[in-house]
Design a protein around this motif. Structure first.
Motif, PDB file in Angstrom:
ATOM      1  N   GLN A 371       0.822  -1.219   0.000  1.00  0.00           N
ATOM      2  CA  GLN A 371       0.000   0.000   0.000  1.00  0.00           C
ATOM      3  C   GLN A 371       0.853   1.265   0.000  1.00  0.00           C
ATOM      4  N   SER A 392      -0.978   2.156  -3.486  1.00  0.00           N
ATOM      5  CA  SER A 392      -2.323   2.431  -2.971  1.00  0.00           C
ATOM      6  C   SER A 392      -3.174   3.229  -3.954  1.00  0.00           C
ATOM      7  N   SER A 396      -6.446  -1.353  -6.652  1.00  0.00           N
ATOM      8  CA  SER A 396      -7.613  -1.359  -5.765  1.00  0.00           C
ATOM      9  C   SER A 396      -7.340  -2.260  -4.573  1.00  0.00           C
ATOM     10  N   ALA A 397      -8.189  -2.154  -3.561  1.00  0.00           N
ATOM     11  CA  ALA A 397      -8.049  -3.016  -2.389  1.00  0.00           C
ATOM     12  C   ALA A 397      -8.127  -4.483  -2.797  1.00  0.00           C
ATOM     13  N   THR A 424      -8.504  -3.014   3.337  1.00  0.00           N
ATOM     14  CA  THR A 424      -9.101  -1.705   3.626  1.00  0.00           C
ATOM     15  C   THR A 424      -8.940  -1.340   5.092  1.00  0.00           C
ATOM     16  N   GLN A 427      -5.330  -0.398   5.868  1.00  0.00           N
ATOM     17  CA  GLN A 427      -4.961   0.901   5.319  1.00  0.00           C
ATOM     18  C   GLN A 427      -5.406   2.034   6.229  1.00  0.00           C
ATOM     19  N   LYS A 428      -6.562   1.878   6.858  1.00  0.00           N
ATOM     20  CA  LYS A 428      -7.077   2.923   7.746  1.00  0.00           C
ATOM     21  C   LYS A 428      -6.315   2.982   9.062  1.00  0.00           C
TER      22      LYS A 428
END
Length: 443
Positions: A371, A392, A396-397, A424, A427-428
């Motif tokens: 990412q 990233s 896409s995820a 996802t 990544q957050k």
């Protein structure tokens, strides 16, 4: 006889004058030696990595650490008397470093690895104090207020945490002096368990965020792998198959600690900081001692099977078959550096086949590297820098999940697949980490 007596006393007086004439220089040399030793101890203790921010003055603090309960900022440890540690006596300094208690009596948060520093010798603490007081420039700059809401911001409960989870200096020193197979392994244990505080990242933590073990004397959980930090999962440093260093030789470990790279892998995340600011500056003898100590650690999972290379994925790709999940993404974006056989071009581009980071039960590190990318800066013994680009914005995820799944399953890695929801969520939860680069003398 009178002449002989006069000659003897005259010679004695002349010798005394010569000694006295050289005493100021001897004292100066001694002070310089202490500053140099203290600088070395600071590098072994990785002080700069936490107390110097990108573009900031050395040891002025202000680095943010995001915790589940809020943010804290590293303190100013320059010798400024108002904002730093310039007013600390050596005893107060030693208490802060080894016991986690500030000059005003308040407890330090255990983001400061004082449970490990309790193992540091009096002579190393003395040299460290002299270095910070005489070898570091004072910086008149206050650290930002910590962002932990009340009542979690109260420090007084930390004295109970220290009483339960932090060793006393006496008990830590006793453990340092336990019996070892060789003096080199004893030295390596001191560096790894003490100033290097490797367990702060590479050992699991309990419900109170305490390290479950502080030295190898308490069992195999020490250095058996830690919890995610900034999106990266610290691997086992024990002789564990697949997830640890069982496949690494002593020379592999020395090369990694001195350059951040070897034939088996490369540093990333917080380990890049640890090598850049710390271990690359250590002597060959100390690096060898650390390697011998790590090689002496028994695996935490002794029944885990060894990794064996499987050529099936490589053969499929080399024959134009990219039908496996994520294989096409791998060929388009990864194979140029890491090769279709997964062996990479080490030490420039690390192998993915048999890599403990790839085979980890937790895919966080691999997902985060895909990412956000990674940068391995030049080191004094390896001046070339290498960059892994961020994907990233390009993938896409689902594509990231697919290619990570392919990498984790190919070449005998046989690790579990990853789904888009996991990508996802990771990544957050993983802010990018910025390395504060400084010029490194190429000597």
């Amino acid at each position: 006889m009178k002449h002989c007596t006069f000659s003897f006393t005259t010679a004695l007086g002349a010798a005394a004058l010569l000694v006295l004439a050289h005493m100021p220089q001897a004292r100066a040399d001694s002070a310089e030696d202490l500053v140099a030793k203290g600088r070395y101890v600071a590098e072994a203790s990785d002080c700069s990595a936490c107390h110097t921010i990108k573009g900031g003055r050395p040891f002025a603090g202000r680095m943010e650490f995001k915790l589940p309960i809020g943010s804290i900022y590293s303190s100013n440890i320059s010798p400024d008397p108002a904002h730093g540690i310039g007013a600390y006596s050596e005893a107060e300094f030693a208490r802060a470093v080894r016991e986690g208690v500030r000059r005003d009596g308040a407890s330090l948060y255990p983001a400061m690895p004082f449970p490990s520093y309790a193992r540091m010798s009096d002579s190393d603490i003395h040299a460290l104090y002299v270095y910070f007081m005489k070898g570091v420039q004072p910086v008149a700059q206050a650290a930002p207020a910590n962002g932990i809401p009340w009542p979690m911001s109260m420090r007084w409960p930390m004295m109970f945490w220290r009483a339960v989870f932090a060793p006393s200096v006496a008990s830590a020193q006793k453990d340092v002096n336990r019996t070892f197979p060789t003096p080199a392994i004893a030295r390596g244990a001191y560096l790894v368990e003490g100033p290097g505080h490797c367990g702060a990242c590479h050992s699991p933590r309990g419900i109170a965020l305490q390290e479950k073990a502080l030295s190898a004397s308490t069992g195999t959980v020490f250095l058996s792998g830690g919890a995610p930090i900034d999106g990266f999962v610290p691997t086992s440093l024990r002789q564990d198959q697949r997830s640890g260093l069982a496949a690494w030789s002593e020379d592999d470990i020395v090369a990694f600690l001195s350059t951040g790279r070897n034939q088996k892998g490369e540093a990333f995340g917080g380990m890049t900081d640890a090598v850049y600011h710390g271990t690359q500056h250590l002597s060959p003898e100390d690096l060898r001692a650390m390697a011998q100590y790590l090689r002496s650690l028994q695996p935490n999972s002794p029944n885990a099977p060894a990794w064996h290379y499987d050529s099936a994925a490589a053969a499929a790709l080399q024959h134009g078959d990219a039908s496996a999940r994520g294989a096409k993404v791998y060929v388009d974006h990864c194979a140029a550096c890491h090769r279709t056989d997964g062996h990479g071009y080490a030490p420039a581009f690390p192998p993915l086949a048999g890599n403990p980071v790839v085979m980890s039960d937790q895919p966080d590190s691999l997902v985060h590297i895909v990412q956000s990318g990674a940068t391995l800066p030049g080191m004094s013994k390896a001046p070339s820098a290498f960059v892994m680009p961020s994907y990233s914005q390009m993938l896409s995820a689902q594509q990231i999940a697919d290619v990570v799944t392919f990498i984790r399953g190919a070449w005998g890695n046989n690790a579990s697949p990853v789904d888009a929801a996991t990508v996802t969520s990771l990544q957050k939860s993983a802010p990018p980490r910025v390395l504060e680069e400084k010029p490194v003398p190429l000597n």
